[in-house]
Enzyme design. Structure first.
Site, PDB file in Angstrom:
ATOM      1  N   LYS A 192       0.850  -1.190   0.000  1.00  0.00           N
ATOM      2  CA  LYS A 192       0.000   0.000   0.000  1.00  0.00           C
ATOM      3  C   LYS A 192       0.885   1.240   0.000  1.00  0.00           C
ATOM      4  CE  LYS A 192      -1.704   2.660   3.059  1.00  0.00           C
ATOM      5  NZ  LYS A 192      -1.554   3.952   2.365  1.00  0.00           N
ATOM      6  N   GLU A 266      10.194   0.655  10.415  1.00  0.00           N
ATOM      7  CA  GLU A 266      11.211   1.690  10.226  1.00  0.00           C
ATOM      8  C   GLU A 266      10.488   3.006  10.485  1.00  0.00           C
ATOM      9  OE1 GLU A 266      12.882   4.557   9.074  1.00  0.00           O
ATOM     10  OE2 GLU A 266      13.084   3.892   6.985  1.00  0.00           O
ATOM     11  N   CYS A 300      13.500  10.451   7.142  1.00  0.00           N
ATOM     12  CA  CYS A 300      13.439   9.890   8.497  1.00  0.00           C
ATOM     13  C   CYS A 300      14.791  10.005   9.195  1.00  0.00           C
ATOM     14  CB  CYS A 300      12.966   8.457   8.462  1.00  0.00           C
ATOM     15  SG  CYS A 300      13.841   7.452   7.266  1.00  0.00           S
ATOM     16  N   GLU A 397      10.139  14.885  15.781  1.00  0.00           N
ATOM     17  CA  GLU A 397      10.489  14.874  14.362  1.00  0.00           C
ATOM     18  C   GLU A 397       9.670  15.969  13.658  1.00  0.00           C
ATOM     19  OE1 GLU A 397       9.233  11.299  12.210  1.00  0.00           O
ATOM     20  OE2 GLU A 397      11.210  11.279  11.295  1.00  0.00           O
TER      21      GLU A 397
HETATM   22  P1  NAI Z   1       1.916   7.921   8.592  1.00  0.00           P
HETATM   23  O1  NAI Z   1       2.755   7.080   9.476  1.00  0.00           O
HETATM   24  O2  NAI Z   1       0.524   8.181   8.982  1.00  0.00           O
HETATM   25  O3  NAI Z   1       1.864   7.254   7.128  1.00  0.00           O
HETATM   26  C1  NAI Z   1       2.733   6.279   6.644  1.00  0.00           C
HETATM   27  C2  NAI Z   1       1.921   5.183   5.940  1.00  0.00           C
HETATM   28  O4  NAI Z   1       1.126   4.502   6.889  1.00  0.00           O
HETATM   29  C3  NAI Z   1       0.965   5.690   4.870  1.00  0.00           C
HETATM   30  O5  NAI Z   1       0.948   4.765   3.812  1.00  0.00           O
HETATM   31  C4  NAI Z   1      -0.369   5.687   5.600  1.00  0.00           C
HETATM   32  O6  NAI Z   1      -1.481   5.575   4.744  1.00  0.00           O
HETATM   33  C5  NAI Z   1      -0.249   4.460   6.462  1.00  0.00           C
HETATM   34  N1  NAI Z   1      -1.105   4.424   7.649  1.00  0.00           N
HETATM   35  C6  NAI Z   1      -1.616   5.461   8.354  1.00  0.00           C
HETATM   36  N2  NAI Z   1      -2.337   5.002   9.398  1.00  0.00           N
HETATM   37  C7  NAI Z   1      -2.269   3.657   9.361  1.00  0.00           C
HETATM   38  C8  NAI Z   1      -2.773   2.612  10.195  1.00  0.00           C
HETATM   39  N3  NAI Z   1      -3.496   2.873  11.262  1.00  0.00           N
HETATM   40  N4  NAI Z   1      -2.487   1.341   9.873  1.00  0.00           N
HETATM   41  C9  NAI Z   1      -1.726   1.066   8.803  1.00  0.00           C
HETATM   42  N5  NAI Z   1      -1.229   1.997   7.983  1.00  0.00           N
HETATM   43  C10 NAI Z   1      -1.486   3.280   8.254  1.00  0.00           C
HETATM   44  O7  NAI Z   1       2.662   9.268   8.336  1.00  0.00           O
HETATM   45  P2  NAI Z   1       2.029  10.670   7.861  1.00  0.00           P
HETATM   46  O8  NAI Z   1       0.756  10.960   8.566  1.00  0.00           O
HETATM   47  O9  NAI Z   1       1.989  10.649   6.406  1.00  0.00           O
HETATM   48  O10 NAI Z   1       3.114  11.694   8.400  1.00  0.00           O
HETATM   49  C11 NAI Z   1       3.056  12.134   9.736  1.00  0.00           C
HETATM   50  C12 NAI Z   1       4.422  12.295  10.314  1.00  0.00           C
HETATM   51  O11 NAI Z   1       5.039  11.012  10.355  1.00  0.00           O
HETATM   52  C13 NAI Z   1       5.393  13.141   9.519  1.00  0.00           C
HETATM   53  O12 NAI Z   1       5.309  14.472   9.845  1.00  0.00           O
HETATM   54  C14 NAI Z   1       6.695  12.581   9.938  1.00  0.00           C
HETATM   55  O13 NAI Z   1       7.103  13.156  11.139  1.00  0.00           O
HETATM   56  C15 NAI Z   1       6.405  11.123  10.173  1.00  0.00           C
HETATM   57  N6  NAI Z   1       6.797  10.274   9.032  1.00  0.00           N
HETATM   58  C16 NAI Z   1       7.919   9.576   9.135  1.00  0.00           C
HETATM   59  C17 NAI Z   1       8.347   8.813   8.081  1.00  0.00           C
HETATM   60  C18 NAI Z   1       9.592   8.024   8.156  1.00  0.00           C
HETATM   61  O14 NAI Z   1      10.059   7.562   7.134  1.00  0.00           O
HETATM   62  N7  NAI Z   1      10.133   7.804   9.300  1.00  0.00           N
HETATM   63  C19 NAI Z   1       7.622   8.763   6.820  1.00  0.00           C
HETATM   64  C20 NAI Z   1       6.395   9.510   6.835  1.00  0.00           C
HETATM   65  C21 NAI Z   1       6.038  10.243   7.905  1.00  0.00           C
END
Ligand code: NAI
Length: 808
Positions: A192, A266, A300, A397
């Site tokens: 996804k 991760e 990240c 972050e």
């Molecule tokens: P997120 O963690 O919500 O999204 C990442 C993925 O998880 C997306 O594909 C999303 O659709 C999916 N997702 C969301 N809720 C889920 C659930 N309950 N179960 C399974 N999958 C789910 O990140 P978001 O909201 O896009 O960004 C928020 C903050 O997260 C950012 O500001 C940043 O600080 C952090 N982030 C960190 C990342 C990293 O690589 N460490 C990448 C993206 C965001």
């Protein structure tokens, strides 16, 4: 502007990349995309779509299917059906598919790069020169592993069907990091993509068709968090691999606790960028540009906390501000742009809010005089100085182009500040002194340390975090292991909940079970009276009474009272954790030293073999007791042997760098020992943890906790430093919670029943500690092929990659 005027101003003109190929690809699809399931395009079952927009101007690019529970179910079914055939292919056949994908990525690299930039907002320079070449490299590298799989991992089998959820910051690269190792190891996949950036994943689906990949091997279901949640909760998924926020990572840990799904996470980071006074400051500034302004800081492992040695802080700040003033912000398709657009309005708002909070907490905000495009989501490069280490901008972050700067005086202060975070993904160290840099790198709690370089990645070098940055590695040999299991373990039967002896050769009832002899004859046979043993807890190298003052009776299989063992409680666990934390000398001891101590343990166990076997026989029968002692001695010998041989590796990525992959201990490991083999089970799980340099809190078999008395005699006489092993007897159901919730316990290993495994996972959500369990399955502790060796040691370490450049 005339040419003469241009010569004077030396301004860059616009150099836009042509988007035509990407827009015609979008048009060809009518700017509307379905899910890719079983090799074909399937409109969403619920008919729902959402828009994906170009963050550089806020315009809609396409409508994309919103995945429902039914869509996920269809994709998982397709992956399951495709699984046996995909697994039965030869290594070479799978290698050819991965190779074909690598070639196709290269062939379509321009289209992929442009589409990525349009959907994500990152500068074309980055998607063209970094993201897409790394995607191709990942498929080539894993085509190689696919080829070698039968030779190198003959004892392993794939997990099966893997659910993969990726973020928006490196959409296609994260896809490659997930799909390439999964396919190479024989898994089928449901992926996804993130809702902000689904397009390159859909284009990749077409490449899978072009490569002739069998239907159902790769399925792509688009959607938001609800779709991700449906994938995580689907009962027929064997593993979840996730990259994203720590918050969602926690939710996934909780949602999968009661299942047997493998999990790798991760997550976020707040990586320190440490600059010593002897660093080459001009290079450091360029490193910072890559460290925090690369991909608009939406990385990240971004070096988001700048720690400067006080003596150079002013000079470095000035150089940095000068460089920030020359960074070009603008349309991401412009080839001369350094900083593009933020992925979405909501992310832009998040960055603004956090910066405002930082300023309210006392930070000074500096931004260069730049004009931002009038449309789209842009944020200027930002420097926050005078940041207090506890401020929100030093701890959370931000995921934007914002650097929080602090100063330090000594190397030890730098290490302390650097580690003052719940995260542990990456770190940078800048110093011209290799000694200083490597000395500091070794002390940093981070999965990757870049010395005099930043944000270097390669498929051969594992990437992943310590602490709340998650667990598991992507890339390298260790990354493959996330997608496989030992074949025997996958087939292992469930552990019987009643006391059971596993090995067929010992499968008869314990020898004196149901013994009809009268008490007198038993007493005559025993070297000591019936109730002769009251053991204590073993904490910090000392025998201590339990806090509660209560004890549990230990009875033989015929009901005779054998002795009493203390009932440990929360306080005892806390004391044990404190003792384990203080025993850092064990982790710092040389591998040779650790081997020596373990050999002494074996020697001392050997000297007491008869008396220990005699006592143990009351519980497990003479045959098993004798075997437990004999094999126990051998098991300690094995881990003494391994202690100085379970080395890391040196990788040669395709740049002028070496990456030193160190096998570091995880830290303090809490071990719930197997009930069914009180001595051998204890040694089988505690010894690998010790051999790797961890300190341990062990809860011994509830069936025979009296083994503690024999064990502490062995440890006391073997030069094992106090606190390296702590033993707290009691009921697992009461002790596990305190261990799992304790922030100073880094990992939980549980070798009990299924319910205990599930509880260990569910209760460890707080600080996201690593959890390794037997999934409630039976392990034959008497078979050294299964019950010792690399599989155990691999769980006892986490790999830290230290990148060091060479040449001028
Ligand atoms: P997120 O963690 O919500 O999204 C990442 C993925 O998880 C997306 O594909 C999303 O659709 C999916 N997702 C969301 N809720 C889920 C659930 N309950 N179960 C399974 N999958 C789910 O990140 P978001 O909201 O896009 O960004 C928020 C903050 O997260 C950012 O500001 C940043 O600080 C952090 N982030 C960190 C990342 C990293 O690589 N460490 C990448 C993206 C965001």
């Amino acid at each position: 502007m005339s040419i003469a005027e241009k010569f004077v101003s030396m301004e860059y003109g616009p150099a836009p990349e042509d988007p035509k190929e990407a827009t015609s690809w979008l048009d060809r699809h009518g700017r509307r995309f379905a899910h890719f399931i079983n090799g074909q395009w399937h409109p969403p079952a619920a008919g729902e779509y959402f828009d994906t927009v170009d963050p550089s101007n806020g315009e809609k690019l396409a409508a994309v299917a919103q995945g429902s529970v039914a869509d996920i179910d269809a994709a998982v079914k397709a992956a399951r059906e495709a699984s046996p055939k995909w697994q039965s292919l030869t290594s070479h056949a799978r290698a050819r598919y991965l190779y074909a994908l690598a070639r196709l990525v290269q062939k379509h690299s321009r289209l992929l790069a442009v589409l990525e930039t349009m959907d994500n907002g990152k500068p074309i320079r980055e998607s063209r020169d970094i993201d897409i070449p790394l995607v191709a490299r990942h498929f080539y590298y894993h085509a190689g592993w696919a080829q070698l799989l039968e030779q190198e991992f003959s004892e392993y089998v794939p997990c099966g069907v893997v659910g993969q959820i990726i973020p928006w910051n490196f959409p296609l690269l994260m896809l490659a990091w997930k799909i390439a190792p999964a396919l190479a190891t024989g898994n089928t996949v449901v992926l996804k993509p993130a809702e902000f950036t689904p397009l390159t994943a859909l284009l990749f689906a077409e490449l899978c068709q072009e490569a002739g990949l069998p239907a159902g091997v790769v399925n792509i279901v688009t959607g938001d968090g609800r779709t991700g949640e449906a994938l995580v909760k689907h009962p027929d998924v064997d593993k979840i691999a996730f990259t994203g926020s720590t918050e969602v990572g926690r939710a996934i840990r909780a949602a999968t606790a009661a299942s047997h799904k493998r999990l790798s996470l991760e997550l976020g980071g707040k990586s320190p960028f440490i600059v010593f006074e002897d660093a080459d400051l001009d290079s450091t500034v360029e490193g910072l540009v890559d460290g925090i302004w690369f991909n608009q800081g939406q990385v990240c492992c971004a070096g988001s906390r700048l720690l400067m040695q006080e003596s150079i802080a002013e000079a470095l700040t000035m150089k940095m501000q000068e460089r920030m003033s020359s960074l070009r912000i603008g349309a991401p398709l412009d080839k001369a742009v350094d900083i593009g657009a933020i992925v979405a309005r909501v992310q832009l708002e998040r960055i603004r809010k956090l910066v405002d909070q930082g300023v309210a907490e006392g930070a000074t905000c500096w931004q260069p005089q730049v004009s931002l495009p009038s449309r789209g989501f842009y944020y200027p490069p930002t420097l926050l100085s005078n940041v207090h280490p506890t401020s929100v901008v030093a701890q959370q972050e931000i995921f934007g182009p914002v650097l929080a700067a602090m100063t330090f005086r000594t190397p030890s202060e730098a290490v302390e500040l650097a580690n003052n975070t719940v995260y542990g993904l990456a770190a940078c160290v800048w110093s011209e002194s290799t000694n200083v840099a490597l000395h500091v790198a070794a002390q940093l709690k981070a999965g990757v340390v870049w010395v005099n370089c930043t944000n270097m990645f390669d498929a051969a070098c594992g990437f992943g975090g310590y602490r709340e940055s998650g667990f598991g590695r992507e890339g390298g040999r260790e990354g493959l292991l996330e997608y496989m299991e030992p074949a025997w373990f996958k087939k292992a039967p469930a552990l019987k909940t009643e006391f059971s002896v596993l090995s067929s050769q010992f499968s008869e009832k314990p020898e004196n079970a149901g013994d009809s002899r009268d008490q007198d004859s038993i007493a005559n046979d025993s070297p000591s009276p019936a109730i002769d043993r009251t053991v204590k807890l073993y904490i910090g190298g000392k025998q201590v009474r339990p806090d509660s003052g209560y004890s549990m009776e230990v009875r033989a299989s015929d009901g005779r009272l054998l002795g009493e063992a203390p009932l440990g409680n929360r306080k005892d666990i806390r004391n044990a954790v404190e003792a384990a934390r203080k025993a850092s000398a064990w982790a710092k001891a040389t591998a040779h030293n650790r081997a020596q101590v373990l050999y002494y343990c074996a020697e001392n166990l050997s000297q007491r073999r008869d008396e220990i076997a005699h006592r143990l026989a009351d519980i497990v029968g003479e045959k098993q007791a004798a075997a437990e002692v004999e094999l126990g001695i051998q098991r300690i010998f094995s881990y003494a042997a391994w202690a100085d041989k379970f080395d890391g590796a040196v990788h040669n990525p395709p740049f002028r760098n070496i990456a030193i992959a160190m096998n570091e201990p995880i830290g303090t490991v809490a071990v719930i020992c197997p009930r069914e083999a009180p001595l051998l089970g204890f040694l089988s799980v505690v010894m690998p943890a010790l051999a790797a340099g961890n300190t341990v809190i062990a809860v011994p078999s509830e069936t025979y906790p009296l083994i503690t008395g024999d064990l502490y005699q062995v440890f006391d006489t073997s030069d094992l430093p106090g606190g390296a092993v702590n033993i707290v007897t009691g009921y697992v159901s009461q002790l596990l919670k305190t261990l799992a919730e304790h922030d100073d316990v880094d990992a939980i290993w549980s070798f009990g029943d299924e319910a205990t495994a599930a509880s260990a996972k569910a209760m460890s959500v707080g600080n996201l500690k690593q959890v390794w369990t037997n999934e409630g399955r039976a392990i034959d502790w008497f078979d050294p092929k299964l019950a010792e060796g690399r599989w155990f040691l691999e769980h006892a370490v986490q790999v830290k990659n230290i990148w060091v450049p060479y040449g001028e």
